[in-house]
Write a protein that holds these residues in place. Structure first.
Motif, PDB file in Angstrom:
ATOM      1  N   LEU A 299       6.992  10.773   0.638  1.00 15.57           N
ATOM      2  CA  LEU A 299       7.472   9.921  -0.451  1.00 15.57           C
ATOM      3  C   LEU A 299       6.370   8.962  -0.912  1.00 15.57           C
ATOM      4  N   LEU A 300       5.675   8.366   0.042  1.00 13.19           N
ATOM      5  CA  LEU A 300       4.581   7.453  -0.314  1.00 13.19           C
ATOM      6  C   LEU A 300       3.492   8.183  -1.080  1.00 13.19           C
ATOM      7  N   SER A 302       3.940  10.646  -3.001  1.00 16.79           N
ATOM      8  CA  SER A 302       4.427  10.876  -4.368  1.00 16.79           C
ATOM      9  C   SER A 302       4.260   9.615  -5.213  1.00 16.79           C
ATOM     10  N   TYR A 303       4.447   8.436  -4.600  1.00 19.04           N
ATOM     11  CA  TYR A 303       4.240   7.202  -5.357  1.00 19.04           C
ATOM     12  C   TYR A 303       2.761   6.947  -5.644  1.00 19.04           C
ATOM     13  N   LEU A 304       1.943   7.082  -4.608  1.00 17.67           N
ATOM     14  CA  LEU A 304       0.535   6.704  -4.775  1.00 17.67           C
ATOM     15  C   LEU A 304      -0.235   7.674  -5.674  1.00 17.67           C
TER      16      LEU A 304
END
Ligand code: ZN
Ligand code: ZN
Lengths: 309, 314, 309, 314
Positions: A299-300, A302-304
C-alpha cells in the motif's frame, strides 16, 4: 538453539542460493525438526522435535502453527526472528525474487585475529546460514509493485555491517536509482563489523551517501526495522527512509542497552529501545504486525509511486 | 600516561637528587649524570616506536591541544553559532564561522573541556543528538553560502545516554552523514585526538582527511572491543593493534590523505609545532579543493566513499 | 513614559521621514527632555528632565550616558527599547540608508470598531511616532556590506503585523532577492494585528513564503530579535533567518507569558522566553550586546557572502 | 449550545407533555400542537441568520464531525504516519496517506477527540511543536512523491504550554509555513470546525480553501480578543463579529474559495450531508488543480498569498 535449528538446513553453495526459489525454503523446512524459535535458547527441557517454546509467553507451540503465522506467536504476538530467506518468502510475491550481487564475499582486510580469527568466522557463518553475507538483495515485486529489496540476516555475524554489507546496500541504492524503482530494506544488525575496523565505520557514510542520492532523485525508500537493529546501521541508512516501519517488540537504537545502563547507572525503563518506544518518541512512522506487513508495504508503495502515474 | 611511568619514576628520582647538597655527598654529581643519561636513553626508546595503544593514550591526554586551541591558534574572526533550533544547544560540539589565512570557512569540532567544570558542560566531548543536529544545520548553511567546511575530530564517541536514545541519537547521526555527503562545498576533516566511532564520523568524512600522528580513528573503542571479544577491557592494547586505528593505518587503508607530525611524546609537548603543521596541511587541502568546481564535489566525494571497503567476488 | 518622550519629537510628514538623515534623529533628540527609557514608566518620582531611571537596576542615569551606550544601561546592561530610527542609526553606516515603501499606510479593511476605532488608532500612531507604519525598510550598508534592512518599532501599535507590515516585509524579501543582497531584519512585535483579522493572520504565510523564496535563491537573511518579539511574527518570518541573533534580555516566544501561566497554572520559571532561555534551548544562534551588534552583523555578512567572491 | 437554550426548553416541555396521558387531560393534544408549532417557528428564526458568535459555538460543538470522521467517510486505504523523527509523536495532528475516489493524497488534520480520554491524548486538538514538525515532514514527503495535500482544520490554536515554548512552538509553525508555501503539489485546505490562529495556519493555506458554512478561521479567538480589548471575555460575541471570521466573511475577503452548506443547526445534525458536500467540493478542487503544471504551483500559490492584505499608498 536457533542457530542449531538453522544449521540443520542444507547448505547450498552459492549457485544454489541464487537459484533456489525462496518459497522452497519454507517447504524444505517442514521436512525437518526444530526446537525453539528464539536466539537465547533453552532447548534442554524441550523435546527435540516439532514443538517449540515461545520465549514471549513460555508456551509450547506446534511449529507448523507458528510458521503459518509467519513466526508470530498466536498467543502472545511475539515476533520471532526470521532468516533472510524466510523474510523474503513472506514479504515478496512468490517467484518474483531475482537476487543480485550474490557472489560478494567478505575478505579479512585487517587480518583481524583478536578473539576468533575473522576469516574463519565468516566461513563458519557462510557454512551455517547458507548465505554469502549478512544481507540478501535483489529485484522483486511486492503485491504487484516492483521494488529493489534487501533483507538482513542476524544469524550472519549479528548482521554486522562490514565491507560487503555496505557494498551490497550501496549497490541496492544505486540499482533503485538507476531503475527508478522503490527500495525496500528490511534491517537487522548489531551495528558496524568491528573486525573490519575503519572500513566498516566508513560503510555508514557510504550507505548514507547512497541513500541521500536516491532521496534527491525522488525515488521512494521504505525501511522495515526488525529485531534487533542497532548501532551503525540504525545511525546510517536504516533511518534515512521515507517511511520507517518497525515490527512489534523489536530492539532498535544506537547504543546497546547494557552500555546505556552502565552510563546512566540505573536500570532501564521497561520497553526502552523497543519499536513501541520509538513510535512514542516520534522516531518511526508505524509499528506493523508481520502478518500485515506485506500488504502495508504494498500500500505504501502505491502511495509513494502515485506521483509517477 | 601509563607507558611513560618508567620515565616518570626516573625523572622524580632525578628531581629529588637535585634537591640534595652536593658538598655533603661527593658521589651525587656522578649519580645525577648517570641518571640523566639513562633518562635520555629511555626517552629515545620509549617514543621511538609507539604502539597503537600508546598512541590512543596520547590522543586522550588531558593536556593535548583541543578544538578550541586550534580555533584560537589558526583562525581569526571566529563566530560561534548555537543550537539545533529544535531542542537545545550542545556545548560538546563547536559550530561556527572562522577565517583561516584570509579564507572564510565553516568550522565544526568536538569540544572537550580544559577542566572538570568545562568538561561537565561539554559532556567530555561526547555529543548529544542536539550537537549533531547543530552540526547538520551548519553543514546546510555552509552549503547554501558556499563556505568550505573544516571539521576537527576529538570525541570518545556519541554519548550513550538514556535521553540521547529518547531523542534519536541514531537518527541525528544518520542525518549528519546524509548532509555531509551532499554539501556542495569542500570538506576537510582533521583528526586531532580521539575519533570515536559514529560520533566522530557524523562530522568526520569529506574530501580530505588529515590525521595528527597520534590521533586515532576507530570503529569502536579498544576497550569496548576487548570487552566484547574477551570480556576484559584490559586487553585494549591488543585490540587497538588489531583495529588499525592509527594515522599511519588510515593512510595505508586509503582513508587518510596526510599525517601531521607531532613532537616526541605527543602534541601537548609542543603545541605550536602541531598548530604549524595543521595550518600547513589544512591550507594545502583547502587550496587544492578551491580549484575544483563546487557542483562536482558531492559526486567526487561519493566516488571517494564508494571505493572504501574490501570485497571478493564483486 | 517612553511614548510621551517620543511624542515630543517633531512629527515629519512622509517626505521628511524619507529625507531626514537617520543620524539627525539622535542629534535632534538631544535638544529635548526625556523621562524614563522604559515602556512601563514610573515618571512621577523623577524630575522631568535629562535624568532617567533604569528599570533594570532602578538607578538614575544621565540620558547622555545612556545614549552613548546605545540605550544599554552601563550599570546593569539592560537593553532599553529603541525606536526604529534609533535602531537604524546604531546599526547602519551613517548616511547609507535609503528608505523604500515609505508611503504604505494601513487602511481599516474590517471597519474594526470593538474597543478603539482602528483607523483612529493608526492615525494616532503615525502622529505619535512620526512613522508610516510599524516597520521601516530600505537599502543600506552595514560595516561596508550592502544589505536590505527592515526595522520594526514597537511603539506603533505594538509593532503588530497587519497588511502593511506584512507587505513591507514581503517587499523587503523580494528586493533582497531581486538585487541578490542580504536581508537584515530587526524584529519587535506583539504578534499579528487582530484589527485586520484574517488579513493579518495571512501575512504570516505571505512573509514566510517570501522568506522561503529568498532562502531557495541562496541569499543570506539575518534576523535580530529584540524585545519583545512574540506571536505571529516569531512564528513566521522572524525565525526563518539563516542566523538568528537576539539582544540580551529580550522577550521572545509564541504565546504570551500570561497565557502560558494561565495554561500551566503555575508561575513561570525565571528567564522564561528570554533571549538567554532561547539560546539554551537551541532556538537562536547567539545573544549579542547591542554595542557589538553592528560589528557582529557586518562580520556575519562577510561570512554569508564569502561564497559569492 | 447557549443560543439554542429557548428551543431546548420548549423541546423539554414538549417531551414532558407527551409523557402525560391524553385521556386524563383533554386540553393536552391542543397544547402539544401549539408547542410544536412554536418550536417550528423558533427553529425557523433561530437558525435563519446565525450570528458569528453562534457559528463559533456550532464550530466547537462536541458532536461536530471531526477530521477522523472525514477520514472514515470520504477516504479509503488510510495509512497514518507518525512522529517528527526528533522528539515525539503528537496525536493532535493526523498525518498520513489516503485515497479519495481513486485519487491518492497526503492528508493532514487537527484531531479532536470523541471523548475525554481521546481528547486528553490529543490535547483537545491543540498541537505541540512535534505535531507541526510531523506535518512538515508529511509536506516534504508529499512534495517529493507528487501527492496532493488535503488538510482539515479544526483547532482552537497551537498549545500555549511551557514545554511547547521550550521546544520552539513558534519555529515549528514557521517551518510549516515555509514548507507549505513551497511544495510542488496541490494543497487544498478544508475548514471543518475551528480555525484558531497560527496553529490552524501552519497547515491551513494553499491553493484552495474550502470552508464549512459554520466553520470559522480567525487571527485570534473571540474570547482572547475580548479580553485584550475589554478585559472581558464575555464580550466575545461582539469581537467575533468584528473579526470577520465566518466562512462568508472569508469569501468576501477573498480568502476562501468555496463554502459547503450545513444542515440547519450545524453539521452534527446531518453529517452525511456535510460529507457529501465536502467530498464534492474537495474533488472539484483537486480535479481543477490536477490540470496545473506542478512546477508552477509554488509560484501560483505565492501570487495568491501575495495579493492578501489591504494597503494604501502602495
Ligand atoms: Zn508467545
Ligand atoms: Zn540598569
Amino acid at each position: 538453539m536457533r542457530s542449531a535449528r538453522l544449521s540443520e538446513r542444507p547448505t547450498p553453495d552459492d549457485h544454489e542460493t541464487d537459484s533456489m526459489p525462496i518459497s522452497d525454503w519454507f517447504k524444505a523446512r517442514e521436512q525437518r525438526n526444530y526446537t525453539t524459535p528464539t536466539e537465547a535458547a533453552t532447548t534442554s527441557d524441550l523435546p527435540d522435535g516439532v514443538w517449540v517454546r515461545c520465549e514471549g509467553c513460555k508456551r509450547t507451540l506446534y511449529m507448523g502453527d507458528l510458521e503459518r503465522e509467519l513466526m508470530v506467536c498466536p498467543t502472545c504476538g511475539r515476533h520471532h526472528d526470521l532468516s533472510a530467506p524466510e523474510r523474503l518468502a513472506m514479504l515478496l510475491d512468490e517467484g518474483s525474487f531475482e537476487e543480485v550481487d550474490a557472489h560478494l564475499r567478505s575478505v579479512d582486510p585487517l587480518q583481524f585475529t583478536s578473539g576468533k580469527v575473522y576469516s574463519e568466522q565468516v566461513a563458519a557463518a557462510v557454512q551455517r546460514t547458507g548465505l554469502g553475507e549478512a544481507i540478501v538483495t535483489g529485484r522483486a515485486t511486492i503485491g504487484g509493485h516492483r521494488a529493489i529489496v534487501g533483507v538482513m540476516d542476524f544469524r550472519f555475524i549479528g548482521a554486522s555491517m562490514g565491507s560487503v554489507v555496505g557494498e551490497k546496500v550501496t549497490r541496492a541504492f544505486e540499482l533503485a536509482l538507476a531503475e527508478r524503482t522503490p527500495l525496500v530494506l528490511v534491517t537487522a544488525s548489531g551495528g558496524a563489523r568491528m573486525q573490519e575496523g575503519m572500513l566498516s565505520l566508513m560503510q555508514m557514510a557510504k550507505t548514507a551517501a547512497a541513500a541521500t542520492r536516491l532521496a534527491a532523485a525522488g525515488v521512494p525508500y521504505i525501511v522495515v526495522l526488525t529485531n534487533p537493529t542497532m548501532g551503525g546501521v540504525t545511525a546510517s541508512f536504516a533511518t534515512l527512509g521515507d517511511v520507517l516501519i518497525a515490527e512489534p517488540g523489536a530492539l532498535i537504537g544506537f547504543a546497546g542497552p547494557r552500555l546505556v545502563e552502565q552510563t546512566i547507572r540505573k536500570s532501564l525503563p521497561k520497553g526502552f529501545q523497543s519499536s513501541e518506544f520509538l513510535l512514542e518518541h516520534g522516531m518511526i512512522d508505524m509499528v506493523v504486525d508481520r502478518r500485515e506487513l506485506k500488504d502495508r508495504v504494498a500500500l505504501l508503495l502505491s502511495y509513494l509511486t502515485a506521483g509517477d502515474e | 600516561m601509563e607507558f611513560e611511568r618508567p620515565l616518570d619514576e626516573l625523572e622524580d628520582k632525578l628531581a629529588s637528587l637535585k634537591h640534595l647538597d652536593v658538598s655533603e655527598q661527593p658521589d651525587l654529581a656522578a649519580e645525577i649524570a648517570g641518571l640523566e643519561a639513562e633518562i635520555a636513553r629511555l626517552h629515545e626508546t620509549l617514543y621511538a616506536e609507539l604502539t597503537p595503544w600508546e598512541r590512543v593514550q596520547i590522543a586522550r591526554h588531558p593536556e593535548r591541544p583541543k578544538t578550541d586551541d586550534y580555533l584560537q591558534a589558526l583562525f581569526t574572526d571566529v563566530v560561534e553559532v548555537h543550537g539545533d533550533r529544535l531542542f537545545g544547544d550542545d556545548e560538546s560540539v563547536f559550530a561556527g564561522f572562522a577565517t583561516l589565512q584570509g579564507r572564510k570557512v565553516a568550522v565544526l569540532g568536538h569540544r572537550k573541556g580544559k577542566n572538570t567544570t568545562e568538561n561537565v558542560r561539554r559532556n567530555f566531548g561526547s555529543p548529544h543528538p542536539e550537537g549533531f543536529r547543530k552540526a547538520e544545520r551548519l553543514m546546510h548553511l555552509a552549503d547554501r553560502f558556499g563556505m568550505p567546511i573544516v571539521s576537527f575530530l576529538d570525541t570518545a564517541g556519541a554519548y550513550p545516554g538514556l535521553d540521547d536514545e529518547d531523542r534519536g541519537q541514531a537518527l541525528a547521526i544518520a542525518d549528519c552523514l546524509a548532509a555531509l555527503s551532499s554539501v556542495r562545498v569542500p570538506v576537510v576533516v582533521v583528526g586531532i585526538g580521539e575519533g570515536g566511532s559514529g560520533g566522530a564520523l557524523a562530522i568526520g568524512f569529506g574530501d580530505r582527511l588529515i590525521m595528527l600522528e597520534n590521533a586515532y580513528y576507530s570503529v569502536i573503542s579498544p576497550e569496548m572491543c576487548a570487552t566484547i571479544l574477551h570480556k576484559d577491557a584490559r586487553r585494549a592494547s591488543e585490540t587497538s593493534a588489531c583495529l588499525q586505528l592509527t594515522a599511519d593505518d588510515l593512510v595505508r587503508l586509503g582513508l587518510a590523505d596526510a599525517v601531521v607530525a607531532e613532537p616526541r611524546g605527543g602534541a601537548h609537548r609542543d603545541p605550536e609545532m602541531v598548530f604549524d603543521g595543521v595550518r600547513t596541511a589544512l591550507s594545502a587541502a583547502l587550496e587544492s579543493l578551491s580549484a575544483v568546481d563546487r557542483a562536482t564535489l558531492p559526486d567526487t566525494r561519493y566516488e571517494r566513499l564508494r571505493r572504501i571497503g574490501e570485497v571478493a567476488g564483486g
